[in-house]
Scaffold this motif. Structure first.
Motif, PDB file in Angstrom:
ATOM      1  N   ASP A   1      26.572  52.422  49.045  1.00  0.00           N
ATOM      2  CA  ASP A   1      25.542  52.424  48.010  1.00  0.00           C
ATOM      3  C   ASP A   1      26.174  52.327  46.628  1.00  0.00           C
ATOM      4  N   PHE A   2      25.631  51.433  45.808  1.00  0.00           N
ATOM      5  CA  PHE A   2      26.107  51.268  44.440  1.00  0.00           C
ATOM      6  C   PHE A   2      24.923  51.120  43.497  1.00  0.00           C
ATOM      7  N   HIS A   3      25.211  51.184  42.212  1.00  0.00           N
ATOM      8  CA  HIS A   3      24.224  51.080  41.137  1.00  0.00           C
ATOM      9  C   HIS A   3      24.608  49.871  40.287  1.00  0.00           C
ATOM     10  N   THR A   4      23.624  49.130  39.815  1.00  0.00           N
ATOM     11  CA  THR A   4      23.935  47.931  39.023  1.00  0.00           C
ATOM     12  C   THR A   4      24.782  48.253  37.793  1.00  0.00           C
ATOM     13  N   GLY A   5      24.693  49.475  37.289  1.00  0.00           N
ATOM     14  CA  GLY A   5      25.499  49.877  36.140  1.00  0.00           C
ATOM     15  C   GLY A   5      26.993  49.887  36.425  1.00  0.00           C
ATOM     16  N   GLN A   6      27.367  49.865  37.696  1.00  0.00           N
ATOM     17  CA  GLN A   6      28.781  49.839  38.078  1.00  0.00           C
ATOM     18  C   GLN A   6      29.357  48.420  38.086  1.00  0.00           C
ATOM     19  N   PHE A   7      28.494  47.431  37.895  1.00  0.00           N
ATOM     20  CA  PHE A   7      28.892  46.027  37.978  1.00  0.00           C
ATOM     21  C   PHE A   7      28.674  45.318  36.650  1.00  0.00           C
ATOM     22  N   ASP A   8      29.454  44.272  36.430  1.00  0.00           N
ATOM     23  CA  ASP A   8      29.177  43.327  35.343  1.00  0.00           C
ATOM     24  C   ASP A   8      28.262  42.271  35.945  1.00  0.00           C
ATOM     25  N   TYR A   9      27.273  41.818  35.174  1.00  0.00           N
ATOM     26  CA  TYR A   9      26.355  40.790  35.670  1.00  0.00           C
ATOM     27  C   TYR A   9      26.451  39.564  34.786  1.00  0.00           C
ATOM     28  N   ASP A  10      26.664  38.419  35.407  1.00  0.00           N
ATOM     29  CA  ASP A  10      26.737  37.140  34.703  1.00  0.00           C
ATOM     30  C   ASP A  10      25.432  36.386  34.969  1.00  0.00           C
ATOM     31  N   LYS A  11      24.591  36.261  33.942  1.00  0.00           N
ATOM     32  CA  LYS A  11      23.289  35.602  34.104  1.00  0.00           C
ATOM     33  C   LYS A  11      23.423  34.145  34.522  1.00  0.00           C
ATOM     34  N   SER A  12      24.450  33.458  34.026  1.00  0.00           N
ATOM     35  CA  SER A  12      24.574  32.028  34.334  1.00  0.00           C
ATOM     36  C   SER A  12      24.916  31.772  35.799  1.00  0.00           C
ATOM     37  N   THR A  13      25.690  32.662  36.399  1.00  0.00           N
ATOM     38  CA  THR A  13      26.055  32.491  37.812  1.00  0.00           C
ATOM     39  C   THR A  13      25.241  33.385  38.745  1.00  0.00           C
TER      40      THR A  13
END
Length: 87
Positions: A9-21
């Motif tokens: 289980d993870f939280h989106t805050g633990q990841f970098d998100y790239d909108k373009s990809t």
């Protein structure tokens, strides 16, 4: 009981998100993954909505990095993926 191949289980805050990809990216050490642990599925909880979405293991790269694809059809159609880098 945790097996060598399990769900994490993870939280989106633990990841970098790239909108373009449309890719969530994090390093394994930042997620505190133990060496040798390969989750077959991860559950990602959205910081914005609180929704929980499963991503299934799609590919293990030569360097041990893990690529996951969305289990939810709408996200899969959009090409949303998760990449955990083996550092």
């Amino acid at each position: 009981m945790n097996y060598l191949y399990d769900t994490a289980d993870f939280h989106t805050g633990q990841f970098d998100y790239d909108k373009s990809t449309k890719k969530f990216t994090a390093e394994a050490s930042e997620l505190a993954l133990k060496p040798g642990f390969i989750p077959m599925e991860i559950i990602l909880t959205s910081a914005r909505t609180g929704d929980r979405v499963n991503f299934t293991l799609d590919y293990i790269e030569y360097d041990g990095s893990l690529k996951f694809e969305a289990g939810r059809l709408d996200l899969k159609a959009l090409g949303v993926t998760v990449h955990i880098i083996n550092d």
